[in-house]
Write a protein that holds these residues in place. Sequence first.
Motif, PDB file in Angstrom:
ATOM      1  N   LEU A 239       0.829  -1.206   0.000  1.00 36.66           N
ATOM      2  CA  LEU A 239       0.000   0.000   0.000  1.00 36.66           C
ATOM      3  C   LEU A 239       0.862   1.255   0.000  1.00 36.66           C
ATOM      4  O   LEU A 239       0.588   2.215  -0.726  1.00 36.66           O
ATOM      5  CB  LEU A 239      -0.928  -0.007   1.214  1.00 36.66           C
ATOM      6  CG  LEU A 239      -1.813   1.229   1.401  1.00 36.66           C
ATOM      7  CD1 LEU A 239      -2.751   1.423   0.217  1.00 36.66           C
ATOM      8  CD2 LEU A 239      -2.611   1.125   2.705  1.00 36.66           C
ATOM      9  N   GLU A 240       1.909   1.252   0.804  1.00 35.02           N
ATOM     10  CA  GLU A 240       2.802   2.415   0.857  1.00 35.02           C
ATOM     11  C   GLU A 240       3.431   2.668  -0.512  1.00 35.02           C
ATOM     12  O   GLU A 240       3.512   3.809  -0.974  1.00 35.02           O
ATOM     13  CB  GLU A 240       3.891   2.179   1.904  1.00 35.02           C
ATOM     14  CG  GLU A 240       4.919   3.301   2.029  1.00 35.02           C
ATOM     15  CD  GLU A 240       4.355   4.590   2.588  1.00 35.02           C
ATOM     16  OE1 GLU A 240       5.029   5.632   2.456  1.00 35.02           O
ATOM     17  OE2 GLU A 240       3.248   4.570   3.166  1.00 35.02           O
ATOM     18  N   GLY A 241       3.862   1.604  -1.176  1.00 36.16           N
ATOM     19  CA  GLY A 241       4.456   1.763  -2.498  1.00 36.16           C
ATOM     20  C   GLY A 241       3.462   2.286  -3.512  1.00 36.16           C
ATOM     21  O   GLY A 241       3.799   3.123  -4.371  1.00 36.16           O
ATOM     22  N   TRP A 242       2.226   1.801  -3.429  1.00 38.11           N
ATOM     23  CA  TRP A 242       1.182   2.270  -4.343  1.00 38.11           C
ATOM     24  C   TRP A 242       0.923   3.757  -4.132  1.00 38.11           C
ATOM     25  O   TRP A 242       0.856   4.541  -5.096  1.00 38.11           O
ATOM     26  CB  TRP A 242      -0.101   1.478  -4.101  1.00 38.11           C
ATOM     27  CG  TRP A 242      -1.170   1.654  -5.135  1.00 38.11           C
ATOM     28  CD1 TRP A 242      -1.434   0.838  -6.194  1.00 38.11           C
ATOM     29  CD2 TRP A 242      -2.138   2.725  -5.209  1.00 38.11           C
ATOM     30  NE1 TRP A 242      -2.498   1.327  -6.920  1.00 38.11           N
ATOM     31  CE2 TRP A 242      -2.952   2.481  -6.344  1.00 38.11           C
ATOM     32  CE3 TRP A 242      -2.387   3.842  -4.430  1.00 38.11           C
ATOM     33  CZ2 TRP A 242      -3.994   3.324  -6.713  1.00 38.11           C
ATOM     34  CZ3 TRP A 242      -3.424   4.699  -4.784  1.00 38.11           C
ATOM     35  CH2 TRP A 242      -4.210   4.444  -5.920  1.00 38.11           C
ATOM     36  N   GLN A 243       0.760   4.173  -2.887  1.00 37.45           N
ATOM     37  CA  GLN A 243       0.410   5.566  -2.597  1.00 37.45           C
ATOM     38  C   GLN A 243       1.552   6.511  -2.946  1.00 37.45           C
ATOM     39  O   GLN A 243       1.307   7.622  -3.431  1.00 37.45           O
ATOM     40  CB  GLN A 243      -0.021   5.701  -1.138  1.00 37.45           C
ATOM     41  CG  GLN A 243      -1.343   4.959  -0.870  1.00 37.45           C
ATOM     42  CD  GLN A 243      -1.860   5.115   0.540  1.00 37.45           C
ATOM     43  OE1 GLN A 243      -3.068   5.070   0.772  1.00 37.45           O
ATOM     44  NE2 GLN A 243      -0.980   5.266   1.510  1.00 37.45           N
ATOM     45  N   ARG A 244       2.780   6.071  -2.729  1.00 36.11           N
ATOM     46  CA  ARG A 244       3.910   6.922  -3.114  1.00 36.11           C
ATOM     47  C   ARG A 244       3.951   7.101  -4.623  1.00 36.11           C
ATOM     48  O   ARG A 244       4.183   8.204  -5.135  1.00 36.11           O
ATOM     49  CB  ARG A 244       5.221   6.304  -2.631  1.00 36.11           C
ATOM     50  CG  ARG A 244       5.432   6.389  -1.132  1.00 36.11           C
ATOM     51  CD  ARG A 244       6.823   5.927  -0.763  1.00 36.11           C
ATOM     52  NE  ARG A 244       7.067   5.990   0.666  1.00 36.11           N
ATOM     53  CZ  ARG A 244       8.275   5.879   1.226  1.00 36.11           C
ATOM     54  NH1 ARG A 244       9.339   5.680   0.467  1.00 36.11           N
ATOM     55  NH2 ARG A 244       8.399   5.940   2.535  1.00 36.11           N
ATOM     56  N   ALA A 245       3.747   6.014  -5.368  1.00 31.51           N
ATOM     57  CA  ALA A 245       3.806   6.097  -6.831  1.00 31.51           C
ATOM     58  C   ALA A 245       2.625   6.871  -7.388  1.00 31.51           C
ATOM     59  O   ALA A 245       2.765   7.635  -8.356  1.00 31.51           O
ATOM     60  CB  ALA A 245       3.852   4.698  -7.432  1.00 31.51           C
ATOM     61  N   ALA A 246       1.437   6.688  -6.806  1.00 34.52           N
ATOM     62  CA  ALA A 246       0.233   7.351  -7.300  1.00 34.52           C
ATOM     63  C   ALA A 246       0.156   8.806  -6.856  1.00 34.52           C
ATOM     64  O   ALA A 246      -0.552   9.610  -7.473  1.00 34.52           O
ATOM     65  CB  ALA A 246      -1.007   6.598  -6.831  1.00 34.52           C
ATOM     66  N   GLY A 247       0.848   9.139  -5.789  1.00 32.88           N
ATOM     67  CA  GLY A 247       0.797  10.501  -5.268  1.00 32.88           C
ATOM     68  C   GLY A 247      -0.513  10.834  -4.587  1.00 32.88           C
ATOM     69  O   GLY A 247      -0.883  12.012  -4.491  1.00 32.88           O
TER      70      GLY A 247
END
Length: 308
Positions: A239-247
């Motif tokens: 989830l952290e990786g998704w949110q960082r990439a998606a902004g």
Amino acid sequence: MPEPSEEALRWAVDAVGGDARVAAVTGLREGANPWLLKFEPAGRIEAAVLRLGDPADPDHGQRFGTEVAALRVAGDHRLPAARLIATDLDGAAAGALAVLTTVLPGDSRIPPVASIGRLRCLGAAAAALQTVPLAPRAALPLRTRSIADVDFAARRREKGTTALLAAAEERLDRLPVPGGPTVLVHGDLWHGNTLWSGDRCTGLIDWDCAGAGSPGIDLSGARFDAALMFGLPAAEQVLEGWQRAAGRRADHVAYWDVVAASCTLADMAFCVPVMHDQGRPDLDAGVLGERRDAFLSAALTRLDADER
């Protein structure tokens, strides 16, 4: 499935062109289809992946159409997916439905322990898909869950369920599917359908469950897979990786987590062989069942909190 027929290999050679011949054939899934073909002499294409249809599967034509359509969309948007070399969607030339694609770098072997970097990269790979707006169409239909061509609820009614899975199914039946714009979804985003070089995700493979749907389908599919492979805390790094990439923050995570965990049977033995084939012989039905239930219980608790 036995090795590709001479007819299918000739079709692949013709597609590659030049004076190439097939020098080696290697099964990529449990020693079988799809097949890695290596050519000699090495010309403009040294190797390719050949996927053949199974005439015993009545739905293989639809899945092949979906795979081809998804790869075209992925290619148009420069996503990390193989590029099409040739297709034979009626089997007239190859003797069976066939798709020939380029070879992506990396491998899909699943390590016993995943670094934070790897897990966040998996989340970022899911986030890349949500950048591609997509309206449902014939070959890429509306999806509301992963592995949409398998009716897990019906199979549970036939084979038996658990109180937790039944509660999850009842909850989903009462809730509307969250709305919002639809995007390209892979539809079966787990470690076995990703390729890696170290902790870097180099590609996504096996697009036959793709379609148009919510970004939550692939995000929670990846989160659920991480929890199965490595334990519940791994899902939070995805989830952290998704949110960082998606902004941005992900929407309706608890709902989509319940959906992801509901794409299983009571007895997790059904998925053990493929996980062993991908390098995880330590995983058995008992471990997978415990991890599935922990993920699903946590998701239902969060869903309760969201509804208050």
